[in-house]
Scaffold this active site. Structure first.
Site, mmCIF file in Angstrom:
data_model
loop_
_atom_site.group_PDB
_atom_site.id
_atom_site.type_symbol
_atom_site.label_atom_id
_atom_site.label_comp_id
_atom_site.label_asym_id
_atom_site.label_seq_id
_atom_site.Cartn_x
_atom_site.Cartn_y
_atom_site.Cartn_z
ATOM 1 N N GLU A 35 0.761 -1.081 -0.106
ATOM 2 C CA GLU A 35 0.262 -0.135 0.255
ATOM 3 C C GLU A 35 0.946 1.272 0.355
ATOM 4 O O GLU A 35 0.304 2.400 -0.792
ATOM 5 C CB GLU A 35 -1.044 -0.305 1.423
ATOM 6 C CG GLU A 35 -1.640 -1.477 0.945
ATOM 7 C CD GLU A 35 -3.005 -1.485 0.453
ATOM 8 O OE1 GLU A 35 -2.927 -0.327 -0.601
ATOM 9 O OE2 GLU A 35 -3.852 -2.465 0.712
ATOM 10 N N GLU A 64 -5.167 4.921 -1.082
ATOM 11 C CA GLU A 64 -4.441 3.954 -0.438
ATOM 12 C C GLU A 64 -3.661 4.083 0.566
ATOM 13 O O GLU A 64 -3.144 3.005 2.028
ATOM 14 C CB GLU A 64 -3.081 3.910 -1.542
ATOM 15 C CG GLU A 64 -3.429 3.454 -2.343
ATOM 16 C CD GLU A 64 -4.080 2.156 -2.933
ATOM 17 O OE1 GLU A 64 -3.904 1.444 -2.129
ATOM 18 O OE2 GLU A 64 -4.539 1.911 -4.479
ATOM 19 N N HIS A 67 -6.215 2.464 3.504
ATOM 20 C CA HIS A 67 -5.563 0.671 3.603
ATOM 21 C C HIS A 67 -4.153 0.698 4.156
ATOM 22 O O HIS A 67 -3.930 -0.257 5.285
ATOM 23 C CB HIS A 67 -5.336 0.375 1.885
ATOM 24 C CG HIS A 67 -6.304 0.410 1.248
ATOM 25 N ND1 HIS A 67 -6.994 -0.184 -0.391
ATOM 26 C CD2 HIS A 67 -7.386 0.562 1.426
ATOM 27 C CE1 HIS A 67 -8.228 0.862 -1.043
ATOM 28 N NE2 HIS A 67 -8.080 1.035 0.451
ATOM 29 N N GLU A 135 -2.183 -2.824 -9.562
ATOM 30 C CA GLU A 135 -3.524 -3.122 -8.120
ATOM 31 C C GLU A 135 -3.961 -4.784 -9.106
ATOM 32 O O GLU A 135 -3.842 -5.411 -7.505
ATOM 33 C CB GLU A 135 -4.369 -2.405 -9.188
ATOM 34 C CG GLU A 135 -4.819 -1.134 -8.958
ATOM 35 C CD GLU A 135 -4.916 0.029 -7.609
ATOM 36 O OE1 GLU A 135 -5.247 -1.199 -6.864
ATOM 37 O OE2 GLU A 135 -4.569 0.261 -7.355
ATOM 38 N N GLU A 165 -8.984 -3.649 -4.493
ATOM 39 C CA GLU A 165 -8.009 -3.052 -6.084
ATOM 40 C C GLU A 165 -8.785 -3.713 -6.732
ATOM 41 O O GLU A 165 -8.382 -3.052 -7.996
ATOM 42 C CB GLU A 165 -7.050 -5.088 -5.544
ATOM 43 C CG GLU A 165 -6.295 -4.860 -3.324
ATOM 44 C CD GLU A 165 -5.469 -3.464 -3.640
ATOM 45 O OE1 GLU A 165 -4.760 -2.950 -4.496
ATOM 46 O OE2 GLU A 165 -4.624 -3.294 -2.634
ATOM 47 N N HIS A 168 -9.861 -0.582 -8.337
ATOM 48 C CA HIS A 168 -9.220 0.519 -8.245
ATOM 49 C C HIS A 168 -8.721 0.041 -9.619
ATOM 50 O O HIS A 168 -8.254 1.145 -10.611
ATOM 51 C CB HIS A 168 -7.934 0.394 -7.499
ATOM 52 C CG HIS A 168 -8.287 0.893 -6.490
ATOM 53 N ND1 HIS A 168 -6.930 1.108 -4.939
ATOM 54 C CD2 HIS A 168 -9.042 1.680 -6.064
ATOM 55 C CE1 HIS A 168 -7.794 1.876 -4.296
ATOM 56 N NE2 HIS A 168 -9.516 2.525 -4.630
#
Lengths: 189, 73
Positions: A35, A64, A67, A135, A165, A168
């Protein structure tokens, strides 16, 4: 500029005392496809990408960091009460010798985070393809960690992160489509 | 038809030392197929979306992939 909301993006609950899992989770903290790499990669690429996709990189780069905070919480909870003996048994002896219970930006094998993990080619297509690949790699890493973890509560948070993910990657793919077709732009020759 | 997992049977040689892993699988999440997301697709209710990690059923990819009725992994 950022605003900080003093809560996690998704709750992190850990039921089992399992420091070994922390050793694997560090991959997503300071690993190549982790991340931290993701956040820095996207936020850095923003400056040299066409206007239409800057906002996307800002939003995803910011998420991110949210995360990263979740992963940090998981690692901290899994190791904070471990004795030196337990750290050693979990394969974290070298980590303990260097850092005690502190977190560190390194991968599961103990290599410290390095800027060579992130790329910035300056070519919008090359950079977005890099982001899509990142990703998918992060998605795969989450799969491998879920496969090794039998803590249902922790897996619940990991599954959420894995789904993000997927989303994204989808948005980066759409960004490529936008740049490919220059949507809504009249072309004169 | 969309499937979130693809499987294949890797070659196993007569002198391979370990018991064979007869089937290998890999994930193929929905973002590989959607293209540019169309407008006005179906959405989850907000609470459910926050839990699932996405607002869009067409992009939800549970993992490990649930085994279909009567199917085997």
């Amino acid at each position: 500029m950022w605003f900080y909301e003093k809560k996690l993006q998704y709750p992190v609950k850990v039921t089992e005392c399992n420091p070994r899992l922390a050793k694997y989770l560090i991959e997503q903290y300071g690993g190549a496809d982790g991340e931290l790499s993701a956040a820095l990669r996207y936020l850095n690429q923003r400056y040299t990408i066409p206007d239409k996709v800057i906002g996307l990189l800002t939003d995803i780069g910011t998420e991110e960091f949210a995360h990263l905070e979740m992963i940090a919480t998981m690692i901290y909870k899994l190791t904070k009460d471990a004795t030196p003996e337990q750290m050693k048994e979990a394969g974290l002896g070298a980590h303990y010798a260097n850092h005690d219970h502190a977190l560190y930006y390194q991968n599961a094998a103990g290599s410290p985070w390095t800027a060579t993990y992130i790329a910035a080619k300056g070519d919008p297509i090359a950079d977005l393809y890099e982001d899509i690949a990142a990703e998918e790699k992060a998605r795969a890493t989450y799969q491998w960690i879920i496969n090794m973890s039998d803590d249902p509560c922790l897996n619940d948070s990991l599954k959420f992160l894995r789904e993000r993910e997927v989303i994204h990657s989808q948005r980066f793919r759409e960004a490529v489509e936008i740049l490919k077709f220059e949507k809504d732009r009249k072309q004169f020759f | 038809m969309y499937t979130p997992v693809k499987c294949y049977h890797p070659y196993y040689g007569p002198y391979d030392p370990c018991p064979p892993c007869k089937t290998k699988c890999y994930q193929t999440p929905p973002n590989l197929y959607l293209g540019f997301q169309p407008m006005n697709l179906q959405q989850y209710p907000l609470q459910e979306a926050l839990y699932k990690g996405t607002l869009w059923p067409c992009l939800y990819d549970p993992y490990p992939t649930p085994v279909p009725e009567g199917g085997k992994r």
